[in-house]
Scaffold this motif. Structure first.
Motif, PDB file in Angstrom:
ATOM      1  N   ASN A  21       0.848  -1.188   0.000  1.00  0.00           N
ATOM      2  CA  ASN A  21       0.000   0.000   0.000  1.00  0.00           C
ATOM      3  C   ASN A  21       0.888   1.244   0.000  1.00  0.00           C
ATOM      4  N   TYR A  22       0.709   2.104  -1.011  1.00  0.00           N
ATOM      5  CA  TYR A  22       1.510   3.312  -1.167  1.00  0.00           C
ATOM      6  C   TYR A  22       0.643   4.536  -0.872  1.00  0.00           C
ATOM      7  N   PHE A  23       1.189   5.507  -0.097  1.00  0.00           N
ATOM      8  CA  PHE A  23       0.457   6.704   0.301  1.00  0.00           C
ATOM      9  C   PHE A  23       1.109   7.939  -0.333  1.00  0.00           C
ATOM     10  N   PHE A  24       0.250   8.874  -0.745  1.00  0.00           N
ATOM     11  CA  PHE A  24       0.717  10.095  -1.407  1.00  0.00           C
ATOM     12  C   PHE A  24       0.156  11.313  -0.683  1.00  0.00           C
ATOM     13  N   THR A  25       0.797  12.457  -0.875  1.00  0.00           N
ATOM     14  CA  THR A  25       0.261  13.707  -0.346  1.00  0.00           C
ATOM     15  C   THR A  25      -0.713  14.307  -1.357  1.00  0.00           C
ATOM     16  N   GLU A  26      -1.604  15.138  -0.888  1.00  0.00           N
ATOM     17  CA  GLU A  26      -2.576  15.769  -1.781  1.00  0.00           C
ATOM     18  C   GLU A  26      -1.884  16.731  -2.749  1.00  0.00           C
ATOM     19  N   GLU A  27      -0.787  17.330  -2.292  1.00  0.00           N
ATOM     20  CA  GLU A  27      -0.071  18.288  -3.133  1.00  0.00           C
ATOM     21  C   GLU A  27       0.616  17.611  -4.331  1.00  0.00           C
ATOM     22  N   SER A  28       0.819  16.278  -4.250  1.00  0.00           N
ATOM     23  CA  SER A  28       1.476  15.583  -5.355  1.00  0.00           C
ATOM     24  C   SER A  28       0.580  15.452  -6.583  1.00  0.00           C
ATOM     25  N   ASN A  29      -0.735  15.590  -6.382  1.00  0.00           N
ATOM     26  CA  ASN A  29      -1.705  15.521  -7.489  1.00  0.00           C
ATOM     27  C   ASN A  29      -1.594  14.219  -8.287  1.00  0.00           C
ATOM     28  N   ILE A  30      -1.482  13.113  -7.580  1.00  0.00           N
ATOM     29  CA  ILE A  30      -1.403  11.809  -8.240  1.00  0.00           C
ATOM     30  C   ILE A  30      -2.816  11.354  -8.602  1.00  0.00           C
ATOM     31  N   ASP A  31      -3.028  10.988  -9.870  1.00  0.00           N
ATOM     32  CA  ASP A  31      -4.352  10.530 -10.287  1.00  0.00           C
ATOM     33  C   ASP A  31      -4.250   9.129 -10.886  1.00  0.00           C
ATOM     34  N   ASN A  32      -5.353   8.662 -11.488  1.00  0.00           N
ATOM     35  CA  ASN A  32      -5.402   7.292 -12.004  1.00  0.00           C
ATOM     36  C   ASN A  32      -4.451   7.060 -13.174  1.00  0.00           C
ATOM     37  N   ASN A  33      -4.035   8.138 -13.825  1.00  0.00           N
ATOM     38  CA  ASN A  33      -3.138   7.996 -14.972  1.00  0.00           C
ATOM     39  C   ASN A  33      -1.662   8.048 -14.589  1.00  0.00           C
ATOM     40  N   THR A  34      -1.368   8.554 -13.386  1.00  0.00           N
ATOM     41  CA  THR A  34       0.034   8.801 -13.034  1.00  0.00           C
ATOM     42  C   THR A  34       0.528   7.989 -11.847  1.00  0.00           C
ATOM     43  N   PHE A  35      -0.348   7.246 -11.166  1.00  0.00           N
ATOM     44  CA  PHE A  35       0.100   6.605  -9.921  1.00  0.00           C
ATOM     45  C   PHE A  35       1.142   5.512 -10.169  1.00  0.00           C
ATOM     46  N   ARG A  36       1.067   4.812 -11.304  1.00  0.00           N
ATOM     47  CA  ARG A  36       2.052   3.750 -11.569  1.00  0.00           C
ATOM     48  C   ARG A  36       3.462   4.326 -11.700  1.00  0.00           C
ATOM     49  N   GLN A  37       3.587   5.402 -12.470  1.00  0.00           N
ATOM     50  CA  GLN A  37       4.894   6.027 -12.622  1.00  0.00           C
ATOM     51  C   GLN A  37       5.356   6.649 -11.309  1.00  0.00           C
TER      52      GLN A  37
END
Length: 291
Positions: A21-37
């Motif tokens: 399970n990987y956690f991101f900050t809201e400021e990183s703006n990770i979406d469904n198209n970019t989370f793999r990279q």
């Protein structure tokens, strides 16, 4: 005596899926198209591992030269490959920003048996029929210590309104036998019929037996797969604070949560027909033999 003999080939099957399970900050703006990279680039702020488990019922249908073939339902191990959570949107037009992504890394199946140690190998599966075949090698010198299902396969056409059947499986983890009456599919579905027998978690994959021309002439006529259920949603208080109000006349003013509650409709059990089982085995016979 016949049911005791049968019970030796009916086993409890376990499934466990392992996730990172990987956690991101809201400021990183990770979406469904970019989370793999983003995962490849180590843009996550935290990482944990966890697992999800389930169990059901499986039956040994073949035992040949230390090779075992086991039949069960496919949905027992149907955990998702990816689980995502999102930050709360400030407005409906805001994009969906990912808070965490859990990715399944691997999974295991195994059965509860003294001579069948280690992970099962998935030989074949059909999600539409909800059937799966597993293979494993056994360690016993005596083939009689792991007896396969001792009765023939029956015919779905012999199941009519009110046909009496027995069911054996592991509801709530305990091996049990029950009985019920058959209701054929009114929609002409050749893969499903219903039984009014009780059904609980763990009974999926349990054998359905009919008696032809009197005991001990049992026949396999299907597998139990699911129960009718309905999910309702309730507003519930914060479990940490509710005890402070249990003996008080003060109105509750804390946080309120939406809680799903699943209601089982006991006596409405869905089963896979023996015709679907035979078709499934025939479709995968050569691949299973090769494996």
């Amino acid at each position: 005596m016949q049911l005791n003999r049968l019970s030796q080939s009916v086993l409890k099957i376990y499934f466990t899926a392992y996730y990172k399970n990987y956690f991101f900050t809201e400021e990183s703006n990770i979406d469904n198209n970019t989370f793999r990279q983003a995962i490849i680039d180590d843009q996550f702020v935290n990482q944990i591992s966890f697992s999800k488990s389930s169990f059901g019922t499986a039956t040994i249908i073949a035992n040949d030269q230390r090779k075992i073939v086991i039949l069960s339902c496919a949905h027992i191990g149907s955990f998702p490959d990816t689980i995502r959570t999102y930050f709360e949107k400030k407005s409906l037009n805001d994009p969906s920003i990912i808070e965490s992504v859990a990715i399944k890394t691997h999974s295991t199946h195994f059965v509860e048996h003294d001579f069948l140690k280690g992970d099962l190998e998935l030989l074949a599966a059909d999600k539409s029929k909800d059937l799966a075949l597993f293979g494993i090698s056994h360690s016993s010198d005596s083939p009689f210590s792991i007896p396969p299902f001792p009765y023939p396969f029956g015919e779905s056409e012999n199941l009519t309104w009110g046909s009496l059947v027995y069911m054996m499986g592991y509801p709530i983890g305990h091996k049990m036998v029950t009985q019920g009456m058959v209701s054929p599919s009114e929609k002409g579905d050749k893969h499903t019929f219903m039984v009014d027998a009780l059904f609980n978690k763990g009974f999926s994959g349990g054998v359905v037996l009919a008696v032809k021309d009197g005991v001990p002439n049992f026949e396999l006529v299907g597998l139990g797969k699911s129960i009718s259920a309905q999910t309702e949603f309730f507003l519930t208080p914060d479990s940490k604070n509710v005890l402070n109000y249990s003996n008080s006349f003060i109105p509750y003013e804390g946080d309120v949560y939406v809680t799903p509650q699943r209601t089982l409709h006991y006596g409405v059990t869905y089963c896979v027909t023996i015709d679907a089982i035979k078709d499934f085995i025939d479709e995968n016979r050569s691949e299973v033999r090769a494996l």
